[in-house]
Design a protein around this motif. Structure first.
Motif, PDB file in Angstrom:
ATOM      1  N   CYS A   1      46.718  38.921  30.983  1.00  0.00           N
ATOM      2  CA  CYS A   1      46.387  37.878  31.963  1.00  0.00           C
ATOM      3  C   CYS A   1      47.300  38.159  33.332  1.00  0.00           C
ATOM      4  O   CYS A   1      48.547  38.174  32.892  1.00  0.00           O
ATOM      5  CB  CYS A   1      46.747  36.530  31.381  1.00  0.00           C
ATOM      6  SG  CYS A   1      46.456  35.219  32.524  1.00  0.00           S
TER       7      CYS A   1
ATOM      8  N   CYS B   1      45.135  30.162  36.967  1.00  0.00           N
ATOM      9  CA  CYS B   1      44.267  30.511  35.923  1.00  0.00           C
ATOM     10  C   CYS B   1      42.960  30.359  36.378  1.00  0.00           C
ATOM     11  O   CYS B   1      42.410  29.186  36.930  1.00  0.00           O
ATOM     12  CB  CYS B   1      44.805  29.352  35.017  1.00  0.00           C
ATOM     13  SG  CYS B   1      43.609  29.078  33.491  1.00  0.00           S
ATOM     14  N   SER B   2      41.984  31.211  35.793  1.00  0.00           N
ATOM     15  CA  SER B   2      40.527  30.991  36.313  1.00  0.00           C
ATOM     16  C   SER B   2      39.885  29.748  35.879  1.00  0.00           C
ATOM     17  O   SER B   2      39.027  29.553  36.336  1.00  0.00           O
ATOM     18  CB  SER B   2      39.818  32.431  35.729  1.00  0.00           C
ATOM     19  OG  SER B   2      39.596  32.409  34.569  1.00  0.00           O
TER      20      SER B   2
ATOM     21  N   CYS C   1      37.701  31.766  31.117  1.00  0.00           N
ATOM     22  CA  CYS C   1      38.865  32.620  31.189  1.00  0.00           C
ATOM     23  C   CYS C   1      38.608  33.811  31.373  1.00  0.00           C
ATOM     24  O   CYS C   1      37.868  34.601  30.595  1.00  0.00           O
ATOM     25  CB  CYS C   1      39.469  32.183  29.815  1.00  0.00           C
ATOM     26  SG  CYS C   1      40.915  33.464  29.608  1.00  0.00           S
ATOM     27  N   GLU C   2      38.988  34.339  32.339  1.00  0.00           N
ATOM     28  CA  GLU C   2      38.852  35.894  32.944  1.00  0.00           C
ATOM     29  C   GLU C   2      39.481  36.927  31.737  1.00  0.00           C
ATOM     30  O   GLU C   2      39.183  38.033  31.859  1.00  0.00           O
ATOM     31  CB  GLU C   2      39.592  36.221  33.974  1.00  0.00           C
ATOM     32  CG  GLU C   2      40.966  35.980  34.487  1.00  0.00           C
ATOM     33  CD  GLU C   2      41.513  36.199  35.685  1.00  0.00           C
ATOM     34  OE1 GLU C   2      41.562  34.912  36.478  1.00  0.00           O
ATOM     35  OE2 GLU C   2      41.910  37.228  36.114  1.00  0.00           O
TER      36      GLU C   2
ATOM     37  N   SER D   1      41.307  26.936  38.225  1.00  0.00           N
ATOM     38  CA  SER D   1      40.631  26.928  39.447  1.00  0.00           C
ATOM     39  C   SER D   1      39.097  26.889  39.587  1.00  0.00           C
ATOM     40  O   SER D   1      38.204  27.000  40.420  1.00  0.00           O
ATOM     41  CB  SER D   1      41.106  28.329  40.413  1.00  0.00           C
ATOM     42  OG  SER D   1      40.697  29.376  39.481  1.00  0.00           O
ATOM     43  N   SER D   2      38.258  26.744  38.295  1.00  0.00           N
ATOM     44  CA  SER D   2      36.787  26.669  38.366  1.00  0.00           C
ATOM     45  C   SER D   2      36.370  25.363  38.555  1.00  0.00           C
ATOM     46  O   SER D   2      35.190  24.981  38.826  1.00  0.00           O
ATOM     47  CB  SER D   2      36.427  26.894  36.997  1.00  0.00           C
ATOM     48  OG  SER D   2      36.736  26.089  35.908  1.00  0.00           O
TER      49      SER D   2
END
Ligand code: 13P
Ligand code: SF4
Length: 362
Positions: free
Chosen positions: A297, A122-123, A211-212, A126-127
């Protein structure tokens, strides 16, 4: 075919009968050809679950054959976490992404938690790292840290209380009251933080995570849609940019969107979120027309019927969390779960909200 040879996943009359109720929900989304491949796997997974005392917790972004076919509990991040805590199954298969499986393990340390593909990330998760949160706490001593569940267990372990998009305003206000402050740190989703800030008097300190999937929607997309489909209700997820929320008709978690469609039965609707969401909600709302701009996603889409089957058959891949870290993370998740559940999943009524409130970005 040689005599006596039966392919492992044949579409037999028995499979057809056992999966008929699922087919009735997905037949407008899945072709008959695809269904002949899916149905035997659905039947095999449901049999393996019974043999192994396992449940599948499936997020709203799973594809419809997973969501309607093998999910024992389906819902948003908050609902899945609650269910992990109360399930009495021996094995939990997380049909979702890795942070969700970690949350289940944190809440159910004695159960075996499996994820069909370890790469389902999940972006947002991992941020940010645990070390980042420790630095933030040094910079803002005494300010409570509210962390979105879309984070690793390592980050949750540094957190005072978790939230999801269904309860973020409620959690922020509860944290400010409990800590006796007028500001909270709400990490890591910048857009969720901005959208919450417009709903509360509590000042918000935010992180630049995105969230990408949801960051790619723009206000122009929504205005174009509204011009093309003037009758449609536009529902957006609170991970979208604030400008998107401001021109949408309703904003809420994935559960709040489902609830909107189930209770208001709009003639035409657009769900500004991940693509499978509309497919799944459509299964229970045959009279609503879904207009379908959406973003996929890539992490959620790593989960398939085939790897759910392999995961159950081979007990892989097990998700483990260091027990000391899990203990600290559990406190943060449990504090959230212990808050009284809202009567209805939260909505972010940003059209009427104060537009000039902003966040302090770290
Ligand atoms: P909710 O299901 O909690 O609304 O979250 C959406 C999401 O992006 C999960 O990854
Ligand atoms: Fe993460 Fe966004 Fe995918 Fe949800 S939709 S798992 S928040 S990248």
């Amino acid at each position: 075919m040689a005599d006596g040879f039966a392919p492992a996943f044949a579409f037999t009359p028995e499979v057809d009968a056992a999966t008929a109720s699922v087919w009735s929900k997905v037949k407008t989304r899945i072709s008959p050809l695809e269904w002949r491949a899916h149905a035997p796997l659905i039947e095999a997974i449901n049999r393996l679950k019974r043999e192994k005392n396992a449940v599948v917790l499936a997020h709203n972004y799973m594809t419809p054959e997973i969501f309607h076919g093998v999910g024992d509990y389906v819902g948003d991040s908050l609902g899945l976490a609650r269910e992990a805590a109360r399930s009495d199954a021996r094995v939990i298969v997380q049909a979702g992404v890795h942070f969700m499986a970690e949350t289940s393990k944190v809440l159910a340390p004695d159960k075996t938690v499996l994820i069909p593909d370890l790469r389902a990330g999940c972006s947002l998760a991992s941020s940010i790292t645990g070390a980042d949160v420790r630095l933030i706490k040094q910079r803002y001593p005494g300010v409570p840290v509210v962390t979105y569940v879309n984070t690793t267990a390592e980050v949750k372990a540094e957190t005072d209380i978790c939230c999801t998009s269904a309860n973020a305003v409620q959690v922020v206000e509860a944290a400010a009251a409990a800590w006796g402050t007028d500001r909270v740190i709400l990490i890591p989703d910048e857009f969720l933080a901005r959208n919450v800030a417009r709903q509360t008097d509590v000042k918000i300190i935010a992180w630049r995570g995105r969230c990408e999937v949801h960051e790619r929607f723009t206000a122009e997309d929504i205005l174009e849609l509204k011009a093309a489909y003037p009758e449609a209700q536009v529902l957006a997820h609170p991970e979208c940019p604030t400008e998107v929320i401001a021109v949408s008709d309703f904003t809420g978690s994935t559960a709040a969107m489902s609830d909107f469609v189930a209770t208001r039965r709009p003639k035409q609707v657009v769900l500004i979120t991940e693509c499978s969401m509309a497919d799944n909600v459509a299964g229970d709302a045959p009279e609503t027309e879904f207009v379908r701009p959406c973003n996929l996603c890539p992490h959620m889409k790593r989960i398939t019927l085939q790897n759910i089957y392999d995961c159950l058959l081979n007990d892989r891949y097990e998700v483990r969390v260091d027990p000391a870290m899990a203990e600290r993370a559990r406190l943060a998740v449990q504090r959230m779960i212990d808050l009284p559940p809202p009567a209805r999943p939260a909505r972010y009524d940003l059209v009427k909200a104060r537009h000039h409130v902003d966040v302090e970005l770290i």
